[in-house]
Design an enzyme around this catalytic site. Structure first.
Site, short mmCIF file in Angstrom:
data_model
loop_
_atom_site.label_atom_id
_atom_site.label_comp_id
_atom_site.label_asym_id
_atom_site.label_seq_id
_atom_site.Cartn_x
_atom_site.Cartn_y
_atom_site.Cartn_z
N ASP A 191 0.85 -1.20 0.00
CA ASP A 191 0.00 0.00 0.00
C ASP A 191 0.88 1.25 0.00
OD1 ASP A 191 -1.92 1.93 0.39
OD2 ASP A 191 -2.92 0.92 2.05
N HIS A 243 -0.34 4.22 -0.01
CA HIS A 243 -1.11 5.17 0.81
C HIS A 243 -1.04 6.61 0.30
CE1 HIS A 243 -3.35 5.70 4.66
NE2 HIS A 243 -3.61 4.44 4.41
O1 KDG Z 1 -9.06 4.59 8.27
C1 KDG Z 1 -7.97 4.54 7.42
C2 KDG Z 1 -7.66 3.10 7.13
O2 KDG Z 1 -8.82 2.45 6.71
C3 KDG Z 1 -6.62 2.94 6.05
O3 KDG Z 1 -5.45 3.61 6.43
C4 KDG Z 1 -6.34 1.48 5.86
O4 KDG Z 1 -5.12 1.95 3.87
C5 KDG Z 1 -5.71 1.16 4.55
C6 KDG Z 1 -5.85 -0.22 4.08
O5 KDG Z 1 -5.42 -0.46 2.96
O6 KDG Z 1 -6.39 -1.04 4.81
MG MG Z 2 -5.03 1.21 1.83
#
Ligand code: KDG
Ligand code: MG
Length: 409
Positions: free
Chosen positions: A217, A219
């Site tokens: 991820d 992000h």
């Molecule tokens: O509330 C934020 C999370 O749901 C997030 O940071 C989780 O990126 C996330 C994931 O892939 O589970």
């Molecule tokens: Mg995520």
């Protein structure tokens, strides 16, 4: 049948959850998840102040009509608060319909298309030995697909690394939202991250072999050209997906990433309607849809979104972190089991207090989840247990670069 009551239950066992419980005149109840991490009370108010009065007296079987009514009659469309509230109603109504039919919900969605739902878990480490231990631990827990997140030299706190200390000095663990009066500040350096990550995946592949599906991820932190470079650099390690490589409000940005890499891309956990995906799906710029049932208007809207994606061979990767309640997770599992274009399901396990409040019938064995055979969603809420855990304010962290600039978290 008529709806006679709708109650909004906010509880905070291991973390905050917003649940809607709808009751009918013949005594059936349905549950829906409206949890929006860090903004829970906004959804609770939207439901209690603006939606519950509209539900009393309605026929709970008219799910599509109720969905369209809530979406269009508000005039103000979309947005995470609105769509989480609509999702809570929608899933509660599906729960009621399936209980009335005496069937598990997946049967009403067309029946099972597979015997189980492949899940991935979250492994992470501050360094390679800790990461390897975490991967081994997840394999022992039964996971057969693993997300890999790691600390980066020169960065103090990075999203997704469980063992790093939070602002209270305790393990950050799998829950990034922290019960602190202000959001925790983390730091970020994209160049350091881009230099470090390919070596981590090389080490993981060398240790665990070519078979294990690996995910990562990003992000939302990279620009399109940075994401393109990372996708290319990770190609030798054959990722199942690279998630949220850029903030994707600008869907066209994904064209650039796509031109440069064959690493599969997953996007959408912060999206809340099919409109957020129009370009991404129509131009086949992604491979997996990451929306949560809880944040995207429920089963009714997710089904349409995933059917649209199916026309382009794009598969599901439904969001399933701990901020999706067991009710939201169960809804995802019924959908996962029924749809044809299932890809993978994220599964972070909830803590013991959450499992005490939400009694679940879904199972996890040898890498696969199954929603179970109870009528409805298969989740019961213990309201007495829920009342023991009042709402506690919690915030997700945010990021600053070295020079103090706020960056995407
Ligand atoms: O509330 C934020 C999370 O749901 C997030 O940071 C989780 O990126 C996330 C994931 O892939 O589970
Ligand atoms: Mg995520």
């Amino acid at each position: 049948m008529k709806i006679v009551a709708a109650d909004v239950i906010v509880t905070s066992p291991d973390r905050n959850f917003v649940t809607l419980k709808i009751t009918t005149d013949d005594g059936l109840t349905g549950l829906g998840d409206g949890t929006l991490n860090g903004r829970e009370l906004a959804v609770a108010s939207y439901l209690a102040d603006h939606v519950v009065p509209l539900l009393i007296g309605r026929d709970p079987h008219r799910i599509e009509d109720t969905w369209q009514f809530l979406y269009r009659s508000a005039y103000w469309r979309r947005g995470p608060v609105t769509m989480a509230a609509i999702a809570a109603v929608d899933v509660a109504l599906w729960d009621i319909k399936a209980k009335a039919a005496g069937m598990p919900l997946y049967q009403l969605l067309g029946g099972a298309s597979r015997t189980g739902v492949m899940a991935y878990g979250h492994a992470s480490g501050r360094d390679i030995p800790e990461l390897f231990d975490s991967i081994r631990n997840h394999l022992e827990l039964g996971y057969r697909s693993i997300r890999v997140q790691t600390s980066v030299p020169g960065i103090n706190a990075v999203y997704g690394v469980a063992a790093q200390p939070g602002p209270d000095g305790k393990r950050y663990d799998y829950e990034p939202a922290q019960r602190t009066p202000l959001p925790a500040e983390e730091d970020w350096d994209t160049r350091a991250y881009l230099r470090h990550l390919p070596g981590v995946f090389e080490a993981v592949r060398n240790e665990f072999g070519p078979e294990l599906p690996l995910l990562h991820d990003g992000h939302h932190r990279m620009t399109p050209i940075q994401a393109a470079r990372l996708g290319k650099d990770l190609e030798p390690y054959d990722l199942f997906w690279l998630e949220d490589c850029t903030p994707a409000e600008n869907q066209e940005a994904l064209r650039l990433v796509r031109q440069h890499t064959t690493t599969p891309l997953a996007i959408g956990e912060v999206f809340n309607t099919v409109w957020d995906y129009q370009t991404l799906i129509r131009e086949q710029l992604i491979d997996y849809v990451r929306s949560a049932v809880t944040h995207t208007g429920g089963i009714t809207a997710m089904r349409k979104l995933l059917d649209f994606a199916a026309q382009y061979q794009i598969k599901s990767g439904i969001h399933g972190p701990t901020d999706i309640s067991p009710v939201g997770m169960a809804a995802a599992l019924h959908l996962d089991l029924a749809i044809h274009n299932f890809g993978i399901q994220e599964y972070m396990q909830h803590g013991p207090l959450t499992n005490e409040v939400f009694r679940q019938s879904f199972t996890f064995a040898d890498g696969y989840l199954h929603p179970g055979e109870q009528p409805g969603l298969g989740v019961e809420l213990d309201e007495q247990a829920a009342a023991r855990f009042p709402y506690t304010a919690a915030y997700l962290p945010f990021n600053r670069l070295k020079d103090g600039t706020v960056h995407d978290w």
